[in-house]
Design an enzyme around this catalytic site. Structure first.
Site, mmCIF file in Angstrom:
data_model
loop_
_atom_site.group_PDB
_atom_site.id
_atom_site.type_symbol
_atom_site.label_atom_id
_atom_site.label_comp_id
_atom_site.label_asym_id
_atom_site.label_seq_id
_atom_site.Cartn_x
_atom_site.Cartn_y
_atom_site.Cartn_z
ATOM 1 N N GLU A 31 1.039 31.132 74.390
ATOM 2 C CA GLU A 31 0.236 31.657 73.302
ATOM 3 C C GLU A 31 -1.202 31.276 73.645
ATOM 4 O OE1 GLU A 31 0.522 29.793 69.451
ATOM 5 O OE2 GLU A 31 -0.195 31.598 68.442
ATOM 6 N N ARG A 258 11.409 19.750 78.296
ATOM 7 C CA ARG A 258 9.995 19.696 78.620
ATOM 8 C C ARG A 258 9.690 18.522 79.524
ATOM 9 N NH1 ARG A 258 5.928 21.125 74.706
ATOM 10 N NH2 ARG A 258 6.754 22.481 73.107
ATOM 11 N N LYS A 268 -1.021 20.363 72.184
ATOM 12 C CA LYS A 268 -2.262 21.121 72.052
ATOM 13 C C LYS A 268 -3.067 20.617 70.871
ATOM 14 C CE LYS A 268 -1.018 25.541 74.053
ATOM 15 N NZ LYS A 268 -0.347 26.800 73.745
#
Length: 550
Positions: A31, A258, A268
Site C-alpha cells: 500500500e 514476517r 510504518k
RNA sequence: AGGGGUAUAGCCAAGUCGGUAAGGCAACGGAUUUUGAUUCCGUCAUGCGUAGGUUCGAGUCCUGCUACCCCUGCCA
C-alpha cells in the site's frame, strides 16, 4: 541451501495439475502509505525467488484501495527502493485500475443475494459483530430487497449518500467463529481524492474484497502474504467462489511469517512517528531499518538479499539478531567494497627519522587478503595521524598495537617503533613519536622480524575530510569514491551523535526499549575496533522512546 | 461458542512415503595472515514443547496437555 516451504507448496500444485509449471505468477502488493523496510525486503525476496525458480511472472501492484491513507510520494519511493534492492517486476499495476470491475462484481453479489447495504453506523456494526466468544447479531438491513440494495449501491457510487452513512456488506454468517466472516464490509463511502483515480470514485472497496479480485484479474497463481492474513483466507476464497468469472483456476493464498530483527523498528506507524517528530533525520536515517536507511548506512542490496535467503521462509514467529544481517553485510562488502584507510579519532604520529617535508607515494593493495588485488596510491610522510586508541602509554596485557618500545606495521607502509610520546600537564597524549625502518617497506619481502600489530594511518597534509553523509555511501558500488586518501575527523561524527542525543531527550526513563543502533561501514577500519571493514564504530543507543502498540 | 497458527541447539532453519537429526548465524579450539579482519580446518542436539500410545523402528502417525503469536477497522 535456503529453506522455503513455499517452493514445496508450488511444486505440489504443479504436480497436482492445479497450475501449469510455466504459468506461475506472484505479486508484491504494497500500500503506498510509507517507505519500505527490511520486512518488505523479505516479502520481495520471496516473491522474486519464486519468479527466479519457476521462471515466473512477478508484478508490482499498488494496493491503493484507501485514498485516506495513501500518497503519491510513496509510490515513487517504493519503486526506487525495489529497484535498488535489485528486483525487476514484470509490470507495474494499480489495484485502483480495477475499481470498475470490482463495482460490477459487487452488483453480481447483490444480485445473488450475497451482499446488502447496511445503514447502521460503524459503532452499531462493531457492537453487533459480537466478540471472540459470542456470536454476532444480524443487521436489521440484512434482508433488504435486491432492488433496494442495487438502487442504494448505485446511489452510493453517485455520491448521494454521506460518508459513513452506509456500507456494502457481504452476507455470510454472523455466528462464524471467524470474525472475518461475520458479514464483512465490502465497500465504504469515502469522499477522498485518490492519488491514482482522483475524484472518479467516492466508494472504495475494502482489502478483503479487493485483494482476491486483483489477484484473480491478474491471474496470480500464488498470492503470498504474511501470517496475519491466515484468518482472512476463508473470505478470500469466499469472494472468488461467488464471482462467476473467477470460479476456475483462481489464485491460492499462502502465508509466511514476517521478518523481525531484534531491536529494529518495522512498523510504518512508528517509523512515521519517528520521522514526523524529528527524532530521526528522515526515512533514510542510518539508524532505521528502512531500505533507504540501510542503504545510507552502507548496507548493500546484495547483502540484504543474501540475508533474506539465509533466513529462509517459514511460518513460525521469529526474531533475528542484527548480527546475522551484519554478517552478510561484511561478507558482501568484504568481496566488493573499495578499501581505503580512515582515521575516526585522530592522534598525531611523527616519524622522527623521516625527512621533514618529504612525501612518498606508496602503492598499497586495495585488498590485502587478495594477492592479485589492484593497488592504489597513498601518500606517506613524516607527519601522520593514527587512531587514538591504537596507542597506549600503559598497554594492557595482550595489547599489540603501539606503545613505547613496541614495533607495529603501518599498513601498506613500514614498520614503525614507538620511541615516546608528548604528553601535556593533564596526562593527555598530544603526539606519539616513532622511528621507521626503511627496509621493512611493504612489498619488499622483508622477513627478518615480525610484528604483532598492523595499524591504519593517514598522512596529515594530504588526508581529506569526509562528510558524515558520505560514510555509508563510501562503499556504495554505484557511487564509487575516487579518493586515495581519506581522513575522518571527529567532527564527522557530530551529526550522527546528535541523533542519539535527540533520541535520548525524547526518551522516557522508565522504558528501555532499544530501537536503534548507530553504526556505519567504511572502507578500512582501525584494528581492534572491529576489523577490516564494517562496524568500525558502532554506537548502541538505549532510548526511552516507546513505540505505540498499533 | 471461540477460531486460526506455531513449537527442532544461544538465534534462524531443513527434515515429501516412519529408517536412526541438513545448512547458516553465534560461540569455542587450532593453522595461515601486511587489518586482533578475511581465509582455512575442527568442535558444537543419544536430542525434536510436554505426557502417554502405535511400531522392529517416531522429529515424522495417534491421544491428552502446555507455551507463545494472530483475530472483535467503514486499515492493509
Amino acid at each position: 541451501m535456503s529453506s522455503n516451504f513455499i517452493f514445496n507448496e508450488i511444486d505440489k500444485d504443479i504436480e497436482n495439475g492445479i497450475y501449469l509449471a510455466d504459468e506461475i505468477k506472484t505479486r508484491f502488493p504494497p500500500e503506498p502509505n510509507g517507505y519500505l523496510h527490511v520486512g518488505h525486503a523479505k516479502a520481495l525476496y520471496i516473491n522474486f525467488a519464486v519468479k527466479e525458480k519457476y521462471n515466473a511472472t512477478t508484478y508490482l501492484r499498488y494496493d491503493d484501495t484507501n485514498p485516506a491513507k495513501e500518497d503519491i510520494e510513496y509510490t515513487e519511493a517504493i519503486q526506487e527502493d525495489i529497484a535498488w534492492l535489485g528486483f525487476k517486476w514484470d509490470q507495474l499495476l494499480f489495484a485502483s485500475d480495477y475499481f470498475e470491475t470490482m463495482y460490477e462484481h459487487a452488483i453480481e453479489l447483490i444480485n445473488k443475494g450475497l451482499a446488502f447495504i447496511d445503514d447502521q453506523t460503524s459503532e452499531e456494526i462493531r457492537s453487533s459483530r459480537g466478540s471472540l466468544v459470542e456470536k454476532g447479531t444480524e443487521s436489521p438491513w440484512r434482508n433488504r430487497s435486491i432492488e433496494d440494495n442495487l438502487k442504494l449501491f448505485r446511489e452510493m457510487r453517485e455520491g448521494k449518500h454521506e460518508a459513513g452513512s452506509r456500507v456494502l456488506r457481504a452476507k455470510i454468517d454472523m455466528s462464524s467463529p471467524n470474525m472475518n466472516m461475520r458479514d464483512p464490509v465490502l465497500y465504504r463511502i469515502l469522499f477522498e481524492s485518490h492519488p491514482h483515480t482522483n475524484d472518479e470514485w467516492c466508494i472504495y472497496p475494502m482489502y478483503d474484497y479487493a485483494h482476491p479480485i486483483e489477484d484473480a484479474i491478474e491471474k496470480i497463481t500464488h498470492s503470498l502474504c504474511s501470517m496475519e492474513y491466515e484468518d482472512h483466507r476463508p473470505l478470500y476464497d469466499w469472494v472468488l467462489d461467488n464471482i462467476d468469472a473467477y470460479k476456475e483456476k483462481r489464485p491460492r493464498q499462502i502465508e509466511f511469517a514476517r521478518l523481525a530483527i531484534k531491536g529494529a523498528l518495522t512498523s510504518k506507524r512508528n517509523l512515521k512517528k519517528l520521522v514526523d517528530n524529528n527524532i530521526v533525520d528522515g526515512w533514510d536515517d542510518p539508524r532505521l531499518y528502512t531500505l533507504r536507511g540501510l542503504r545510507r548506512r552502507g548496507v548493500s542490496a546484495q547483502a540484504i538479499r543474501n540475508f533474506c535467503a539465509a533466513v529462509g521462509v517459514a511460518k513460525a514467529n521469529s526474531e533475528i539478531p542484527r548480527e546475522q544481517l551484519d554478517y552478510y553485510v561484511r561478507e558482501d562488502l568484504g568481496k566488493t567494497a573499495k578499501r581505503i584507510m580512515a582515521v575516526v579519532n585522530p592522534l598525531k604520529l611523527t616519524v622522527t627519522n623521516y625527512p621533514e617535508g618529504q612525501i612518498e607515494i606508496l602503492d598499497v593493495p586495495n585488498d590485502t587478503s587478495d594477492p592479485d588485488s589492484e593497488t592504489r596510491q597513498v601518500a606517506f610522510g613524516r607527519d601522520l595521524y593514527i587512531e587514538a586508541d591504537d596507542f597506549e602509554q600503559n598497554p594492557p596485557k595482550g595489547y599489540h598495537r603501539l606503545y613505547p618500545g613496541n614495533e607495529v606495521r603501518l599498513m601498506g607502509a613500514y614498520f614503525v617503533k614507538c620511541t615516546g610520546a608528548v604528553v601535556d600537564a593533564d596526562g593527555n597524549v598530544l603526539e606519539v613519536l616513532c622511528e621507521y625502518d626503511p627496509e621493512t617497506k611493504s612489498g619488499s619481502g622483508f622477513t627478518a622480524r615480525k610484528v604483532k600489530g598492523t595499524i591504519h594511518w593517514v598522512e596529515s597534509t594530504t588526508a581529506l575530510p569526509i562528510e558524515t553523509r558520505q560514510l555509508g555511501e563510501l562503499l556504495d558500488p554505484e557511487k564509487p569514491s575516487g579518493d586515495v586518501l581519506e581522513r575522518l575527523n571527529s567532527s564527522s561524527l557530530e551529526r550522527l551523535d546528535s541523533f542519539a542525543e535527540k533520541s535520548l531527550e525524547a526518551a522516557n526513563p522508565s522504558d528501555t526499549f532499544q530501537f536503534v543502533r548507530l553504526g556505519y561501514y567504511c572502507a578500512d577500519s582501525t584494528p581492534g575496533v572491529g576489523g577490516k571493514m564494517a562496524f568500525n564504530r558502532t554506537v548502541e543507543l538505549k532510548s526511552t522512546w516507546k513505540p505505540e502498540k498499533a
